[in-house]
Design a protein around this motif. Structure first.
Motif: not given
Lengths: 352, 352, 352, 352
Positions: C126-128, C185-191, C196-199
């Motif tokens: 997700a972070r990547i 999920i990664g996109i949601a972090i980016a937007t 991110a910490a919740a994942v």
């Protein structure tokens, strides 16, 4: 002299790594004739584009290795690796070396011009197929009596190309079965098994008694040409190519007799040849009687959700795998006009 | 004494005409125990309702013939007749007469209560399966050492029933493979091949070294019970049920040795038995190593558009058909915990 | 300034003739960034090699046209054209000209290094994905608040690569659904939609309430990288990219409101935009509630012989076709973590 | 007077629980005529036995409820619930009560003798279909001008039954498309839309300009009879059955105009009817032009691994679901001779 037949593995239809290594190790002389026969994996449905991918990958590979001249190379593919078939291919190579060289083996290649829709699935299609076989014999330097096995790709008449054609011909569109059958008839003309004059537009799909005993035909939308590879037994050598018809899909004894002709116990002899690694390549065309019955019993091959060819390829892979103890065989379904009704054709390259 | 095993043909999953004739001709005494094992045709997909149809037709047929008491009858179905499998069934009948009677054959039936979702695909499921086998042995009047072959239906944990279950168990939902494996473990407990104490919820699908060598399991959504038919060899008679594991799907020699144990040329001996009509029923469970390889070579069984079981059933039908010269066998895919990893199980009812 | 979005047709996955013509007519300057999004036909099964074929053909086409530098080009494919979907693609092109130029459109591309198996379908994955989106934003010259739509390819953890990984991760192998979800999920972090910490590794597939509203993810075995194309609305222009979530697959009103925000009669307004040719590209991600129900009623989407995505793509093609009167849309199934549970995402490039 | 049309859900092809409840609550008088129309789930392949199962379950249910007299009941099934179709059925019931009663609705049933193979897919087949419609009209007590919609089951000529028939007829074997088309022509004769004298054995499949605008035909191997249910508008009432042709599969406006004829904004009016629950049943026959194009664009409906009907049913379920906001519709593919080429037929029972 002679030629070699060499197996290579493919982890996907576009995996040509093993073929590259093989060519690098064989180092054929520039201008040598090469042929590739491959059994690739894919869904074998109308929208199976694995064929185009494999053709592109194999052609690029041959070209990169310096064998891109279409006059000297021929690739014939068949898709569908159901059952226990291991996808992969065979390289036929003139003047190679090492294991796989068969001193008595000759081969030749040829292809026609693209067929016109009006020619397809007619007597003209059969005559073109016959001509291609004759050319491949000349290319191999053999007469038709030396033919061991003809492998041929025959084009399908696509529905979209059949628009405007006569009604009888239009009804033959989209049939891979008829595309195989008409070329099977053509091969029979070329081998002298039947007389060209006896073939009309109506022969295919109707006169099941007209067939070749030395040809396997594959059809697909990826080419509009008749394309052939002829494997022949050079005179004066033990038979490198052994070929014959089998009674039905389960005829393991028939296959054994073809592999080990004259043996007292053909089954044991044939299995012994395989165990010692003498069977360099095995080709099986499996057919079924039109009523779908085998040894008198019903099968669901013509009445299920699966295409009949998938049933046949998978079942035949079990029979041949049991005989040879090996899954790396070329197995194809649909023996229309390539064997007696209900029967099939079996051939092998043997290095004994 | 003894029991009989009789083949009947089915032109569709609801065609019970031949079974009706068979019962009419055998005239079992009222209250006699009957069992039906059938291999029916269908797509074997989630939405294949041929199972429900066949079950309804077979149950109606038995009830109409006066054998509707569930305590005395058991029907076990398996769907999927790919390759050259001829759909049809076998009637096991106590105290019958004529061809098909095997004096040394005993059989018993049993079924559990419906399993609770919380029990399914856990160690409890295995224990229930073991208990059902023990009951079927009692029904047959044999000890566990006389068991020739256990045929078992094991329920699948459906996704909709798994809602609310613990996470680890929920992940085992909708898997016919795990449903087969857990019952295979249960059979191994019942036969004494393994110790019940060694089985935990985590054994199934992980410890491939834990397996039975005398049971075949089929799973499907049509029942929530564990249902068993035990075929046994009555002491003091030649073995009517011959059963053993095979090394892999192509192990035709292994099958031959099971059919003709001790023969100098097992392949010839086994084929001879079949030709003389002594093989009254043949059952094959085909498995494959988890890496999808067979005799060291890649197959596409786990990586194609077809379900792995369809590849396996079809290929195995070729192997067994080549051995027996007959397509009327019971062939099933998926040998999880029913054979050594990569191997399978073969059994036959022989009237020699 | 601005960028263009141009449709091209494909008669097969390797037909790049129309794309060649398009590039020839647009004459992008050397070094211009190009992106191709294509919806190709194929079986969408494990053994569908149309993806590899299309990728090869499109990459060769771009290279031949002088746009082979991977830093400047990105191709994202999705296979499966069921229902009334017309296969084909869209070219995103910087500084083009003519119809299809949207002055308010910006786009950017980025891709990660190949993921290690140990990273796949974990929080690291997700972070990547998030990082790739951030890079694509930089490439586009926009901030995350300008993101209109992220199109992302996310790699699948293949079973063969998962050997040796921890059990929990191994169970996530071969799932295209989880591969989509983790990137969503990664996109949601980016937007910035989630933190991110919740994942954690356990978020994907479980916490359906965590999702992006601006990304569509496609997964397949053809890449091991996370690859992204970001379409953005340049500040100071009317919105070229319109995007939002829909309540369910049948939510034609929701789609209309996204196309024509603020209109008194959104359905009529949206259909008017389409009729006048202002909808240059339409993208739909269709999802379904896990219980398979729609508007309270049962469907067979999760319980049939067809893969759920095929049902969804085909049905959605009818809904969107009815709205736009056009079959040339990009429609994809599987909205895991890309929309509220049971809902979907709709986006369009509008030239109004 | 009047009749009712009542929806019931089916959780599987043999789930008749809801139908049982419905009959119990409606309490039709003994001897009342009943008809059941059901859209069931299944693979819709040659080996889909869900049809036989559903027919058996529905017939048993009607018989148990006291409506087993074939002269008074008719069941018509169609299999295939792709896309967002909710499987289920409708009960047509004379003189019922409650919601679902339509005072202006009349219906009638009829069936032919089993067709001889020599009659099938010939002009005789069309004439038999016409006769059955006429009988159903008499049963309904209406003239042909009152026909709202004919639902007909037409038998398929199976390949095994076609052995020995003339060549031209044999080529029409196993075609569900021709089986639908020939009955469509028959309906057009019965409604007076075409002249019986104009129909020859060659009309079906060739003269696409000959078609009915008031009939939907389903074909399958489960019957050898032509079986019909006629829904009619009793004179003197508002039209309970609204039926008309649509231009193509995406013609949502056409469907709206049929539901709400004369409305200023048919789309809004039709959606309003649906929202208020006035659309008691909706029937859609979806067709496609023979070149596979829709609104001028290519589709893969005739060139994929999926049967064309599956694409069409699934896509049409999206269109109709978007219009009605409901997935409980009867949707069928294949509008041969039942609509203008490329078009379809839409009908609804409306209680307004």
């Amino acid at each position: 002299m002679g030629a070699g037949i060499f197996r290579f593995e493919m982890s996907a239809p576009d995996d040509v790594g093993a073929l590259e290594c093989l060519i690098a190790s064989l180092r054929p002389v520039p201008g040598a004739r090469l042929a590739v026969i491959a059994k690739t994996e894919g869904t074998a449905t109308l929208n199976d584009f694995s064929r185009a991918l494999a053709l592109r990958a194999l052609s690029d590979c041959l070209a990169t290795a310096g064998f891109g001249d279409p006059a000297c190379t021929q690739v014939i593919l068949s898709t569908g690796s159901e059952g226990v078939i291991t996808p992969g291919g065979w390289l036929l190579c003139e003047g190679g070396q090492g294991e796989g060289m068969l001193s008595g083996l000759a081969f030749g290649i040829a292809r026609s011009e693209p067929l016109m829709p009006a020619e397809m699935i007619t007597a003209a299609h059969a005559r073109i197929a016959a001509r291609v076989v004759a050319e491949a014999c000349r290319d191999a330097g053999v007469g038709r009596e030396e033919i061991g096995l003809v492998l041929m790709k025959s084009p399908v008449l696509l529905r979209e190309d059949a628009v405007g054609l006569p009604d009888a011909q239009r009804k033959r569109a989209n049939s891979t079965s008829l595309a195989r059958g008409i070329a099977g008839i053509g091969i029979a003309i070329a081998t002298g098994e039947i007389d060209a004059a006896a073939v009309t537009d109506d022969t295919v799909g109707r006169e099941a008694g007209i067939f070749s005993r030395r040809g396997m035909v594959f059809s697909g939308p990826e080419t509009r040409r008749c394309e052939a590879i002829v494997l022949a037994n050079a005179p004066g050598y033990p038979a490198a190519v052994r070929c014959g018809t089998i009674a039905d899909l389960l005829d393991i004894d028939g296959m054994a007799r073809i592999l080990a002709p004259g043996a007292a116990d053909p089954l044991a002899a044939a299995r012994g040849l395989a165990q010692r690694g003498f069977v360099r390549a095995a080709f099986l065309k499996a057919g079924l009687a039109p009523d779908g019955r085998l040894r008198g019993q019903r099968t669901t091959i013509f009445s299920s959700d699966l295409e009949p060819d998938k049933h046949m390829r998978a079942a035949a892979s079990g029979v041949l795998g049991a005989l040879l103890g090996d899954t790396r065989s070329f197995i194809s379904g649909g023996a229309e006009h390539q064997a007696p009704p209900g029967g099939g054709l079996f051939a092998a390259g043997v290095s004994e």
